[in-house]
Design an enzyme around this catalytic site. Structure first.
Site, short mmCIF file in Angstrom:
data_model
loop_
_atom_site.label_atom_id
_atom_site.label_comp_id
_atom_site.label_asym_id
_atom_site.label_seq_id
_atom_site.Cartn_x
_atom_site.Cartn_y
_atom_site.Cartn_z
N ASP A 152 -7.80 -22.74 22.33
CA ASP A 152 -7.52 -23.43 21.06
C ASP A 152 -7.03 -24.86 21.34
O ASP A 152 -7.41 -25.81 20.66
CB ASP A 152 -6.48 -22.64 20.27
CG ASP A 152 -6.84 -21.17 20.21
OD1 ASP A 152 -7.85 -20.85 19.56
OD2 ASP A 152 -6.15 -20.34 20.83
N HIS A 170 -3.18 -16.55 18.67
CA HIS A 170 -4.60 -16.87 18.89
C HIS A 170 -5.40 -16.12 17.82
O HIS A 170 -5.97 -15.06 18.06
CB HIS A 170 -5.07 -16.46 20.29
CG HIS A 170 -6.55 -16.59 20.44
ND1 HIS A 170 -7.19 -17.81 20.46
CD2 HIS A 170 -7.54 -15.67 20.54
CE1 HIS A 170 -8.50 -17.62 20.57
NE2 HIS A 170 -8.73 -16.33 20.61
P1 NAD Z 1 -17.27 -8.16 27.08
O1 NAD Z 1 -17.41 -6.99 26.17
O2 NAD Z 1 -18.48 -8.89 27.55
O3 NAD Z 1 -16.49 -7.69 28.40
C1 NAD Z 1 -15.35 -6.91 28.35
C2 NAD Z 1 -15.36 -6.03 29.61
O4 NAD Z 1 -14.13 -5.32 29.64
C3 NAD Z 1 -16.48 -5.00 29.60
O5 NAD Z 1 -17.24 -5.14 30.80
C4 NAD Z 1 -15.74 -3.66 29.55
O6 NAD Z 1 -16.38 -2.65 30.31
C5 NAD Z 1 -14.39 -4.04 30.17
N1 NAD Z 1 -13.29 -3.16 29.82
C6 NAD Z 1 -13.05 -2.50 28.66
N2 NAD Z 1 -11.94 -1.75 28.77
C7 NAD Z 1 -11.45 -1.94 30.00
C8 NAD Z 1 -10.34 -1.43 30.71
N3 NAD Z 1 -9.51 -0.53 30.16
N4 NAD Z 1 -10.14 -1.84 31.99
C9 NAD Z 1 -10.98 -2.72 32.56
N5 NAD Z 1 -12.07 -3.22 31.95
C10 NAD Z 1 -12.30 -2.84 30.69
O7 NAD Z 1 -16.22 -9.14 26.38
P2 NAD Z 1 -15.91 -10.67 26.74
O8 NAD Z 1 -16.82 -11.54 25.97
O9 NAD Z 1 -15.83 -10.83 28.20
O10 NAD Z 1 -14.49 -10.81 26.06
C11 NAD Z 1 -13.37 -10.13 26.56
C12 NAD Z 1 -12.20 -10.24 25.59
O11 NAD Z 1 -11.75 -11.60 25.51
C13 NAD Z 1 -12.49 -9.84 24.15
O12 NAD Z 1 -11.37 -9.12 23.66
C14 NAD Z 1 -12.61 -11.16 23.43
O13 NAD Z 1 -12.34 -11.03 22.05
C15 NAD Z 1 -11.56 -11.94 24.14
N6 NAD Z 1 -11.59 -13.41 23.98
C16 NAD Z 1 -10.39 -14.06 23.94
C17 NAD Z 1 -10.36 -15.43 23.84
C18 NAD Z 1 -9.04 -16.18 23.79
O14 NAD Z 1 -9.07 -17.39 23.61
N7 NAD Z 1 -7.88 -15.56 23.95
C19 NAD Z 1 -11.56 -16.14 23.76
C20 NAD Z 1 -12.77 -15.46 23.82
C21 NAD Z 1 -12.78 -14.07 23.94
C1 LMR Z 2 -12.51 -17.14 20.45
O1 LMR Z 2 -11.50 -17.78 20.11
O2 LMR Z 2 -13.57 -17.68 20.81
C2 LMR Z 2 -12.47 -15.63 20.39
O3 LMR Z 2 -11.15 -15.18 20.50
C3 LMR Z 2 -13.12 -15.19 19.13
C4 LMR Z 2 -13.20 -13.70 18.99
O4 LMR Z 2 -12.85 -13.21 17.89
O5 LMR Z 2 -13.59 -13.02 19.95
#
Ligand code: NAD
Ligand code: LMR
Length: 327
Positions: free
Chosen positions: A159, A187
């Site tokens: 952000d 977030h």
């Molecule tokens: P994704 O689904 O591609 O990957 C997530 C991975 O986590 C999968 O491979 C899954 O098998 C694994 N997983 C699930 N449970 C698990 C556990 N208990 N132990 C270990 N691994 C586990 O998702 P992504 O696109 O990589 O996103 C991951 C997370 O990050 C999501 O929750 C998404 O919303 C979040 N995110 C946060 C931000 C931020 O700014 N804070 C930004 C973007 C995404």
């Molecule tokens: C982001 O900020 O890109 C993600 O946290 C959005 C989402 O909801 O996965």
């Protein structure tokens, strides 16, 4: 070369993992003189895919990659780790309420907090990326009785970077010309991107933009950027999220620049009137591997209202997961 440190990444076979591991292994996070041993955690069905990622990591022949451990056992993954990036989380499914999501993630982050408490280095730096990141960080922290609560942080750096990028575009500056942006709070779409103390090439940002653009365009664009990317890509941000995670950890480990700060979701100590304990986005300066909240910033009524709204959401999220905290 320094002696290697251990860096755990959960959800390592996911899309953020794929953008993140190669940056960490290349030295972008901790420096070109700091070898890393990666500890990669996945759920059992994702282990074959994770093996493919490990093959690719090895094929890069990175000078700073000193080893890789790939496992579905949380106790192995967090053994002796200096850093832990908790990315893996339960995505929101159809018809799932925010409360269901918090509950499902409790099942992931409570045991991970306990395993960190049992096995990680005592000064482990934990960054939670998996959503809802602030409250997942709180769940992990509250299940880690033997670690300092300050070891647990949540990511609002994406952000922060989005705010830099929007303001740079508007003012015709480069992001590196911009100092002292703050993301307060959660977030989520209630976050408050604050530019009241921001400078662009040394000039007050508030003198360079008008209030209507700030209130009606900048703030909602930054708040809604994650949703806009999901709409455009059909998947949530991955490379930019990974990059922000690298930035967050690098700032924490290696320090912030003099005269600037970064935004981190950290346990509130009551600063700026925020409820103690919630994991709240604050402006922080870091030095010697420790972060401190930037104190003494003037907060006007416009800011106060928005800081309170995002704090309220975090207090509500905390109330919904309190039963998951270790006694
Ligand atoms: P994704 O689904 O591609 O990957 C997530 C991975 O986590 C999968 O491979 C899954 O098998 C694994 N997983 C699930 N449970 C698990 C556990 N208990 N132990 C270990 N691994 C586990 O998702 P992504 O696109 O990589 O996103 C991951 C997370 O990050 C999501 O929750 C998404 O919303 C979040 N995110 C946060 C931000 C931020 O700014 N804070 C930004 C973007 C995404
Ligand atoms: C982001 O900020 O890109 C993600 O946290 C959005 C989402 O909801 O996965």
């Amino acid at each position: 070369m320094k002696s290697p440190v251990r860096v755990a990444v959960t959800g390592a076979a996911g899309q953020i993992g794929y953008a993140l591991l190669f940056r960490i292994a290349a030295g972008d996070m901790l420096g070109a003189d700091q070898p890393v041993i990666l500890h990669l955690l996945e759920i059992t069905p994702a282990l074959p895919a994770l093996q493919g990622v490990v093959m690719e990591l090895n094929d890069c022949a990175f000078p700073t990659l000193a080893g890789v451990v790939a496992t579905d056992d949380v106790n192995v993954a967090f053994k002796d780790v200096d850093y832990a990036l908790l990315v893996g989380a339960r995505p929101r499914g159809p018809g799932m309420e925010r409360k269901d999501l918090l509950e499902a993630n409790g099942a992931i982050f409570a045991p991970q907090g306990k395993a960190l408490s049992d096995h990680a280095k005592r000064d482990v730096k934990v960054l939670v990326v998996g959503n809802p990141a602030n409250t997942n960080a709180l769940i992990a922290q509250q299940n880690a009785p033997s670690l300092d609560p300050k070891c647990f942080t949540a990511m609002v750096r994406l952000d922060h970077n989005r705010a830099l990028s929007q303001l740079a575009e508007k003012t015709g500056a480069h992001t590196t010309d911009i100092k002292k942006v703050t993301i307060w709070g959660n977030h989520s779409s209630t976050q408050y991107p604050d530019i009241h103390h921001t400078t662009v090439k040394g000039k007050a940002a508030t003198d360079l933009i008008d209030q209507a653009w700030y209130a009606d365009t900048f703030i909602p664009v930054v708040q809604q950027r994650g949703a806009a990317i999901i709409k455009a890509r059909g998947a949530s941000s991955a490379a930019s999220a990974a990059s922000a995670a690298v930035d967050h950890m690098r700032s924490w480990a290696l320090g912030t620049a003099e005269g600037d700060w970064v935004s981190m979701g950290i346990p509130s100590d009551g600063s700026y009137g925020i409820a103690p304990g919630v994991i709240y986005g604050y402006p922080v300066a870091t030095k010697g591997g420790k972060y401190e909240i930037v104190q003494g910033l003037e907060i006007n009524a416009f800011s106060r209202e928005r800081m309170a709204a995002t704090e309220k959401e975090l207090r509500e999220e905390r109330a919904a997961v309190e039963h998951l905290f270790a006694k």
